[in-house]
Design an enzyme around this catalytic site. Structure first.
Site, PDB file in Angstrom:
ATOM      1  N   ARG A  63     -24.731  50.685  20.498  1.00 38.81           N
ATOM      2  CA  ARG A  63     -24.431  51.186  21.836  1.00 38.81           C
ATOM      3  C   ARG A  63     -23.909  52.617  21.789  1.00 38.81           C
ATOM      4  O   ARG A  63     -24.244  53.444  22.647  1.00 38.81           O
ATOM      5  CB  ARG A  63     -23.402  50.267  22.504  1.00 38.81           C
ATOM      6  CG  ARG A  63     -23.040  50.651  23.932  1.00 38.81           C
ATOM      7  CD  ARG A  63     -22.311  49.515  24.616  1.00 38.81           C
ATOM      8  NE  ARG A  63     -21.952  49.867  25.976  1.00 38.81           N
ATOM      9  CZ  ARG A  63     -20.704  50.194  26.368  1.00 38.81           C
ATOM     10  NH1 ARG A  63     -19.719  50.190  25.484  1.00 38.81           N
ATOM     11  NH2 ARG A  63     -20.454  50.500  27.616  1.00 38.81           N
ATOM     12  N   HIS A  67     -25.415  55.755  23.909  1.00 34.14           N
ATOM     13  CA  HIS A  67     -24.612  56.560  24.831  1.00 34.14           C
ATOM     14  C   HIS A  67     -24.558  58.022  24.396  1.00 34.14           C
ATOM     15  O   HIS A  67     -24.368  58.907  25.237  1.00 34.14           O
ATOM     16  CB  HIS A  67     -23.200  55.973  24.952  1.00 34.14           C
ATOM     17  CG  HIS A  67     -23.136  54.803  25.881  1.00 34.14           C
ATOM     18  ND1 HIS A  67     -22.190  54.682  26.876  1.00 34.14           N
ATOM     19  CD2 HIS A  67     -23.903  53.690  25.976  1.00 34.14           C
ATOM     20  CE1 HIS A  67     -22.382  53.555  27.534  1.00 34.14           C
ATOM     21  NE2 HIS A  67     -23.410  52.925  26.998  1.00 34.14           N
ATOM     22  N   ASN A  96     -17.876  55.112  29.301  1.00 32.08           N
ATOM     23  CA  ASN A  96     -17.429  55.132  27.902  1.00 32.08           C
ATOM     24  C   ASN A  96     -15.970  54.741  27.707  1.00 32.08           C
ATOM     25  O   ASN A  96     -15.623  54.146  26.680  1.00 32.08           O
ATOM     26  CB  ASN A  96     -17.631  56.533  27.308  1.00 32.08           C
ATOM     27  CG  ASN A  96     -19.086  56.955  27.278  1.00 32.08           C
ATOM     28  OD1 ASN A  96     -19.986  56.130  27.190  1.00 32.08           O
ATOM     29  ND2 ASN A  96     -19.323  58.258  27.347  1.00 32.08           N
ATOM     30  N   HIS A 195     -29.103  44.138  24.262  1.00 37.43           N
ATOM     31  CA  HIS A 195     -28.135  43.211  24.847  1.00 37.43           C
ATOM     32  C   HIS A 195     -28.310  41.784  24.327  1.00 37.43           C
ATOM     33  O   HIS A 195     -27.684  40.872  24.856  1.00 37.43           O
ATOM     34  CB  HIS A 195     -28.245  43.238  26.372  1.00 37.43           C
ATOM     35  CG  HIS A 195     -27.630  44.460  26.986  1.00 37.43           C
ATOM     36  ND1 HIS A 195     -27.627  44.696  28.343  1.00 37.43           N
ATOM     37  CD2 HIS A 195     -26.986  45.522  26.422  1.00 37.43           C
ATOM     38  CE1 HIS A 195     -27.023  45.847  28.589  1.00 37.43           C
ATOM     39  NE2 HIS A 195     -26.632  46.372  27.440  1.00 37.43           N
ATOM     40  N   THR A 196     -29.112  41.600  23.321  1.00 39.63           N
ATOM     41  CA  THR A 196     -29.152  40.301  22.656  1.00 39.63           C
ATOM     42  C   THR A 196     -27.947  40.136  21.729  1.00 39.63           C
ATOM     43  O   THR A 196     -27.705  39.049  21.219  1.00 39.63           O
ATOM     44  CB  THR A 196     -30.474  40.106  21.883  1.00 39.63           C
ATOM     45  OG1 THR A 196     -30.635  38.718  21.590  1.00 39.63           O
ATOM     46  CG2 THR A 196     -30.503  40.912  20.591  1.00 39.63           C
TER      47      THR A 196
END
Length: 323
Positions: A63, A67, A96, A195-196
Site C-alpha cells: 500500500r 500511495h 495517509n 485488498h485480498t
C-alpha cells in the site's frame, strides 16, 4: 500456475517492460547489477525479517508503494517527514495520516543497503522492491521490478488528498482516478486485488456497512460488531479486507465481491452490475489470470514518473532531502 499460464504471464510482463523502457528509458531490472549487485537479496532479507515480526506488514508495504506512485509518480515523496515551519509532506494527508504504515521498514532497508552500496540506491526503488517482496512473501506473484528511479525533493499534500482514491468513490470515479495515471479499467480491477490482504479502519467502511444496499446482510452485521454507526466512535478499529485469508495473497477478494462481501464501498463498486463484473468473475474463478494481470499492472504503475523537470536525487535518509 500451469505452464501455459506462466507463458502468457511472461509475454505480458515482457510487453510491459518494453513499453516501460521506451516511456521511461533509464528504468531497467538490471539497473543496479553492477553498482549494487546484492541489492535485491538485501531488500528481501529485511522484508522477510519484518514479516516474521508482523505478517500484516507485507500488505502495508504494498500500500505504501501505491500511495507513493499515485502522487507525483513513484519518487519516494511519501517518505518525506514534515518539517515544522518549513515543509509539509504527504504523510499527514487524509488518505495517509495514521493509516499508511511501513516507514520504519523502509528506513531499515535503506540502512542495510547503505552499508553495502552507499549513496547508490534510491528510496523510491527500495519502496518498489519492498512492495514486490512483501507481496510474494504472502503467497502472491513476483515480478521484475524496473529500477533506476530517483527521489523527489518535494511532496504534495494537495495531490495526495485529491488523487488517492477515496473509499466512497463510485466506479466511474475510480476509472477516472486510474485513467489520470494512465491506468486502464483492467489495471484498476487487477490492482484492487491488493485488498485480498491487509486491513482497513472502520472510518473507511462505515458508510458501506450501514448505508449501502449492495452488501450481504450477514456480512454487514459482522462488520457492525466492531464498527459503531456514529463517528468518531471506533474510527480506527480494524477489519480484514478478506475475512477468510487476510494474510494470504490469493483471489478470495474477488470471490467476496461476487458474494457482496466487499469491505469498502469502492471494492463492491467493481461488482455492482456494471463494466467490471465480468472481469471480477474471471479473477474469482482463475487465480492464475489474476496474479498475471496484477504483476503486469504493478509494473505499469511502478513506471509512473515524476513531473517533467522535477528536481530529484538519491536521498541518504529517506525521510529528509539531502542538505
Amino acid at each position: 500456475m500451469a505452464s501455459s499460464s506462466s507463458c502468457r504471464a511472461w509475454h505480458c510482463l515482457l510487453a510491459v517492460f518494453l513499453l516501460s523502457s521506451t516511456a521511461y528509458g533509464q528504468l531497467s531490472p538490471s539497473f543496479y547489477d553492477t553498482s549494487c549487485p546484492t541489492l535485491q537479496r538485501t531488500v528481501r532479507a529485511t522484508v522477510t525479517k519484518a514479516l516474521r515480526a508482523e505478517r500484516r506488514m507485507g500488505a502495508s508495504l504494498l500500500r505504501l508503494h501505491f500511495h507513493d506512485c499515485f502522487v507525483q509518480g513513484c519518487d519516494g515523496s511519501i517518505l518525506l517527514d514534515d518539517v515544522a515551519g518549513s515543509f509539509v509532506g504527504e504523510k499527514t494527508a487524509f488518505p495517509n495520516v495514521n493509516s499508511v504504515r511501513g516507514y520504519e521498514v523502509i528506513d531499515q532497508i535503506k540502512k542495510d543497503v547503505e552499508l553495502v552500496c552507499p549513496g547508490v540506491v534510491s528510496c523510491a526503488d527500495i519502496a518498489a522492491l519492498a512492495a514486490r517482496d512483501g507481496t510474494s512473501l504472502l503467497g502472491g506473484p513476483s515480478w521484475a521490478v524496473l529500477l533506476g528511479r530517483q527521489d523527489s525533493t518535494t511532496a504534495s499534500m494537495m495531490e495526495a488528498n485529491s488523487d488517492l482514491p477515496a473509499p466512497s468513490l463510485n466506479l466511474d470515479g475510480l476509472i477516472a482516478a486510474f485513467a489520470k495515471k494512465q491506468l486502464s479499467p483492467r489495471d484498476l480491477t487487477a490492482l484492487s486485488g491488493a485488498h485480498t490482504v491487509g486491513f482497513s479502519q472502520c472510518q473507511n467502511f462505515r458508510g458501506h456497512i450501514y448505508n449501502d444496499t449492495n452488501i450481504d446482510p450477514a456480512f454487514a452485521t459482522l462488520r457492525q460488531r466492531t464498527c459503531p454507526a456514529t463517528a468518531p466512535a471506533g474510527d480506527t478499529n480494524l477489519a480484514p479486507f478478506d475475512v477468510q485469508t487476510p494474510l494470504v495473497f490469493d483471489n478470495a477478494y474477488y470471490r467476496n465481491l461476487v458474494a457482496r462481501r466487499g469491505l469498502l464501498h469502492l471494492d463492491q463498486e467493481l461488482f455492482n452490475g456494471a463494466s467490471q463484473d465480468a472481469l471480477v468473475s474471471q479473477y474469482a474463478a482463475n487465480r492464475a489470470l489474476f496474479v498475471a494481470d496484477f504483476a503486469t499492472a504493478m509494473i505499469k504503475m511502478g513506471n509512473l514518473a515524476p513531473p517533467t523537470g522535477a528536481v530529484t536525487q538519491i536521498r541518504r535518509n529517506c525521510r529528509v532531502v539531502n542538505s
